[in-house]
Motif scaffolding. Structure first.
Motif, PDB file in Angstrom:
ATOM      1  N   GLY A   1      23.974  37.773  34.106  1.00 24.78           N
ATOM      2  CA  GLY A   1      22.793  38.369  33.493  1.00 24.78           C
ATOM      3  C   GLY A   1      23.031  39.039  32.172  1.00 24.78           C
ATOM      4  O   GLY A   1      22.082  39.409  31.484  1.00 24.78           O
TER       5      GLY A   1
ATOM      6  N   TRP B   1      20.778  35.245  31.629  1.00 20.82           N
ATOM      7  CA  TRP B   1      19.975  35.814  32.707  1.00 20.82           C
ATOM      8  C   TRP B   1      19.670  34.788  33.793  1.00 20.82           C
ATOM      9  O   TRP B   1      19.566  35.133  34.981  1.00 20.82           O
ATOM     10  CB  TRP B   1      18.678  36.385  32.139  1.00 20.82           C
ATOM     11  CG  TRP B   1      17.730  36.894  33.190  1.00 20.82           C
ATOM     12  CD1 TRP B   1      16.517  36.383  33.531  1.00 20.82           C
ATOM     13  CD2 TRP B   1      17.944  38.012  34.059  1.00 20.82           C
ATOM     14  NE1 TRP B   1      15.948  37.113  34.561  1.00 20.82           N
ATOM     15  CE2 TRP B   1      16.809  38.120  34.905  1.00 20.82           C
ATOM     16  CE3 TRP B   1      18.989  38.921  34.222  1.00 20.82           C
ATOM     17  CZ2 TRP B   1      16.689  39.114  35.873  1.00 20.82           C
ATOM     18  CZ3 TRP B   1      18.876  39.912  35.192  1.00 20.82           C
ATOM     19  CH2 TRP B   1      17.737  39.992  36.006  1.00 20.82           C
ATOM     20  N   SER B   2      19.552  33.523  33.434  1.00 22.14           N
ATOM     21  CA  SER B   2      19.252  32.496  34.432  1.00 22.14           C
ATOM     22  C   SER B   2      20.399  32.298  35.411  1.00 22.14           C
ATOM     23  O   SER B   2      20.215  31.693  36.469  1.00 22.14           O
ATOM     24  CB  SER B   2      18.929  31.168  33.735  1.00 22.14           C
ATOM     25  OG  SER B   2      20.063  30.688  33.023  1.00 22.14           O
TER      26      SER B   2
ATOM     27  N   THR C   1      21.362  42.660  32.591  1.00 20.85           N
ATOM     28  CA  THR C   1      21.912  43.270  33.801  1.00 20.85           C
ATOM     29  C   THR C   1      22.446  44.667  33.517  1.00 20.85           C
ATOM     30  O   THR C   1      22.278  45.589  34.330  1.00 20.85           O
ATOM     31  CB  THR C   1      23.032  42.381  34.383  1.00 20.85           C
ATOM     32  OG1 THR C   1      22.438  41.212  34.943  1.00 20.85           O
ATOM     33  CG2 THR C   1      23.810  43.108  35.464  1.00 20.85           C
TER      34      THR C   1
ATOM     35  N   LEU D   1      22.741  41.893  42.379  1.00 20.83           N
ATOM     36  CA  LEU D   1      22.135  42.812  41.418  1.00 20.83           C
ATOM     37  C   LEU D   1      21.214  43.803  42.120  1.00 20.83           C
ATOM     38  O   LEU D   1      21.229  45.008  41.826  1.00 20.83           O
ATOM     39  CB  LEU D   1      21.363  42.030  40.360  1.00 20.83           C
ATOM     40  CG  LEU D   1      20.628  42.864  39.302  1.00 20.83           C
ATOM     41  CD1 LEU D   1      21.597  43.738  38.532  1.00 20.83           C
ATOM     42  CD2 LEU D   1      19.856  41.954  38.347  1.00 20.83           C
ATOM     43  N   ALA D   2      20.414  43.326  43.068  1.00 21.48           N
ATOM     44  CA  ALA D   2      19.498  44.202  43.794  1.00 21.48           C
ATOM     45  C   ALA D   2      20.253  45.246  44.618  1.00 21.48           C
ATOM     46  O   ALA D   2      19.896  46.432  44.635  1.00 21.48           O
ATOM     47  CB  ALA D   2      18.591  43.373  44.706  1.00 21.48           C
TER      48      ALA D   2
ATOM     49  N   VAL E   1      22.177  34.868  36.791  1.00 18.41           N
ATOM     50  CA  VAL E   1      22.431  36.109  37.508  1.00 18.41           C
ATOM     51  C   VAL E   1      22.389  35.879  39.014  1.00 18.41           C
ATOM     52  O   VAL E   1      21.634  35.046  39.513  1.00 18.41           O
ATOM     53  CB  VAL E   1      21.394  37.181  37.095  1.00 18.41           C
ATOM     54  CG1 VAL E   1      20.007  36.819  37.606  1.00 18.41           C
ATOM     55  CG2 VAL E   1      21.810  38.559  37.598  1.00 18.41           C
ATOM     56  N   HIS E   2      23.209  36.643  39.758  1.00 15.71           N
ATOM     57  CA  HIS E   2      23.191  36.609  41.218  1.00 15.71           C
ATOM     58  C   HIS E   2      22.273  37.742  41.677  1.00 15.71           C
ATOM     59  O   HIS E   2      22.678  38.902  41.773  1.00 15.71           O
ATOM     60  CB  HIS E   2      24.607  36.788  41.768  1.00 15.71           C
ATOM     61  CG  HIS E   2      24.718  36.531  43.234  1.00 15.71           C
ATOM     62  ND1 HIS E   2      24.469  37.487  44.190  1.00 15.71           N
ATOM     63  CD2 HIS E   2      25.049  35.400  43.925  1.00 15.71           C
ATOM     64  CE1 HIS E   2      24.646  36.988  45.395  1.00 15.71           C
ATOM     65  NE2 HIS E   2      24.995  35.723  45.264  1.00 15.71           N
ATOM     66  N   LEU E   3      21.032  37.410  41.973  1.00 13.84           N
ATOM     67  CA  LEU E   3      20.004  38.414  42.213  1.00 13.84           C
ATOM     68  C   LEU E   3      20.262  39.300  43.441  1.00 13.84           C
ATOM     69  O   LEU E   3      20.028  40.518  43.369  1.00 13.84           O
ATOM     70  CB  LEU E   3      18.632  37.740  42.330  1.00 13.84           C
ATOM     71  CG  LEU E   3      18.034  37.244  41.005  1.00 13.84           C
ATOM     72  CD1 LEU E   3      16.730  36.489  41.273  1.00 13.84           C
ATOM     73  CD2 LEU E   3      17.800  38.401  40.047  1.00 13.84           C
ATOM     74  N   PRO E   4      20.737  38.772  44.582  1.00  9.54           N
ATOM     75  CA  PRO E   4      20.994  39.677  45.710  1.00  9.54           C
ATOM     76  C   PRO E   4      22.030  40.744  45.381  1.00  9.54           C
ATOM     77  O   PRO E   4      21.862  41.912  45.760  1.00  9.54           O
ATOM     78  CB  PRO E   4      21.495  38.723  46.810  1.00  9.54           C
ATOM     79  CG  PRO E   4      20.886  37.404  46.461  1.00  9.54           C
ATOM     80  CD  PRO E   4      20.891  37.355  44.964  1.00  9.54           C
TER      81      PRO E   4
END
Length: 448
Positions: A271, A340-341, A275, A348-349, A343-346
């Motif tokens: 990200g 950003w495409s 990020t 990051l959350a 990124v590992h969203l879990p």
């Protein structure tokens, strides 16, 4: 103007506002000078936070080294301590409004220098270290003079509410600033990004200019060794203030992972600059919301115990953040990128949630620590003790930058927050347990 130093604590408690979940706005209504200073500092602080994040991103872009980002702390820390404490001596002798104005000029000039370097596309890193050091020194003196003035602008019973309001302004700064910095750096580059700080800093001048003259009371020593020794003697005997300082140093030295964010955004979670903004903003939003819903904090009498518990929660949250990085190191390496495409969203959350809790706990601790200092220190000593407070809250994270940077270099990105979180919890349990006067601190009868 009401002198808060002579307010009866029992009468003050009786006059306290009704209990509410939300922050008490009475300081803003009752003291227009405080309101203007608060608003000016908040607006200027957004630009300052943009610069802090953008400087880290710029140094990382130039060096590709987390350690190089953390070295900002190494160059800024010694002069910040020396000049910051000397500025506190000045604030105990001279009009605090004038001291703040001189410091504001220095902070603005150094910011303008960073901006000029960015527009010139200079490849040199050392001028960024130098100008950031000058900016940190000036900002320390400015903050010390401003904060030492607050008890002269408000009744003592309103100091917890003022600390919570300052937490809101800080939350706004570090929520909006980093998020804007990440987006601006990615969209328009460093020159326009730093220019925002140069423009918004004028609000700090307006907040200070509209203050009344605030000449210290009590006849402090002129700046010099005698004044320094006088402040040191006071701090030696001020067990509660001293304990609050040490508790914050423990938390910030071992639990400040911000220098990891550029590498986390580029290599671990993905990200990139966005990020970095998200992680920084998550911490800030936690602090902001803890101030917005700080109404019950104004009724807490055992403020020493509250500091210990808040920092323990902070350490646990930093440990969880490190665990997120550890899991991502094992499972996600090589599957993310700086775009950003990718990124590992879990991850990051989860990381943002841990930092959200950490930010809230840190802000609760800061509200109580600031209130203990302002309520218990005499006016003639506030500048010096406040300067030590500012040095502590500024130096602690910079020591933390060095600790985290070193750990990420010799071990792994996750090692610093994991080990640091464990150390914070263990040290707080041991240290606060030994400080009986701190655990017995009563907000109605403040004792330094």
């Amino acid at each position: 103007m009401t002198d808060p130093d002579h307010a009866d604590p029992v009468r003050a408690a009786a006059a306290a506002p009704r209990r509410s979940l939300f922050v008490d706005l009475t300081p803003l209504r009752e003291s227009p000078p405080f309101a203007r200073l608060w608003a000016g500092t908040a607006i200027a602080g957004i630009g300052s936070q943009i610069t802090i994040v953008a400087v880290g991103l710029l140094i990382y872009d130039l060096t590709h080294s987390t350690l190089a980002v953390s070295l900002v702390a190494l160059f800024a820390l010694p002069p910040m301590i020396v000049v910051g404490i000397y500025g506190g001596m000045l604030a105990d002798v001279f009009d605090r409004r004038k001291v703040a104005l001189v410091a504001a000029v220095g902070a603005w000039a150094s910011t303008a220098g960073i901006c000029a370097l960015a527009w010139a596309h200079s490849p040199a890193v050392w001028p960024l270290y130098l100008l950031t050091m000058l900016n940190t020194v000036a900002a320390t003196v400015l903050s010390s003079a401003d904060t030492a003035s607050t008890p002269r602008l408000l009744r003592k019973e309103l100091l917890p509410a003022a600390s919570a309001l300052n937490g809101i302004s800080t939350g706004i700064m570090v929520t909006v600033g980093p998020a804007v910095a990440g987006v601006l750096v990615a969209a328009v580059g460093y020159g326009p990004t730093f220019s925002i700080d140069v423009i918004t800093f004028t609000c700090a001048f307006l907040g200070v200019l509209t203050l009344p003259p605030i000449v210290p009371e009590g006849g402090a020593e002129r700046p010099g060794l005698r004044s320094l020794a006088e402040g040191a003697r006071f701090l030696v005997h001020a067990a509660n203030i001293r304990t609050s300082f040490i508790a914050d140093i423990i938390a910030m030295t071992f639990g400040q992972p911000r220098v990891l964010f550029p590498a986390v955004g580029a290599l671990l979670i993905g990200g990139g600059a966005v990020t970095v903004g998200v992680l920084t903003a998550a911490y800030a939003i936690g602090g902001l919301l803890s101030s917005v819903f700080s109404g019950p904090l104004g009724h807490v009498r055992a403020q020493g115990r509250a500091v210990g518990r808040a920092i323990t929660v902070y350490g646990l949250a930093i440990l969880v953040f490190g665990a997120v990085l550890l899991v991502q190191t094992i499972d996600g390496r090589g599957r993310v990128g700086a775009d950003w495409s990718e990124v590992h969203l879990p991850a990051l959350a989860a990381g943002a949630a841990a930092l959200f809790v950490a930010g809230g706990a840190d802000n609760v601790s800061a509200i109580f620590r600031g209130t203990i200092l302002q309520a218990s220190a005499p006016d003639a000593m506030r500048g010096r003790i406040q300067s030590v407070f500012i040095v502590v809250v500024t130096a602690g994270p910079r020591l933390g930058d060095l600790y985290i940077g070193a750990m990420s270099t010799i071990a792994a990105l996750w090692a610093g927050p994991v080990v640091g979180g464990i150390l914070i919890v263990a040290l707080m349990l041991l240290y606060v347990r030994r400080q009986r006067s701190f655990r017995a601190y009563d907000a109605l009868r403040p004792v330094p």
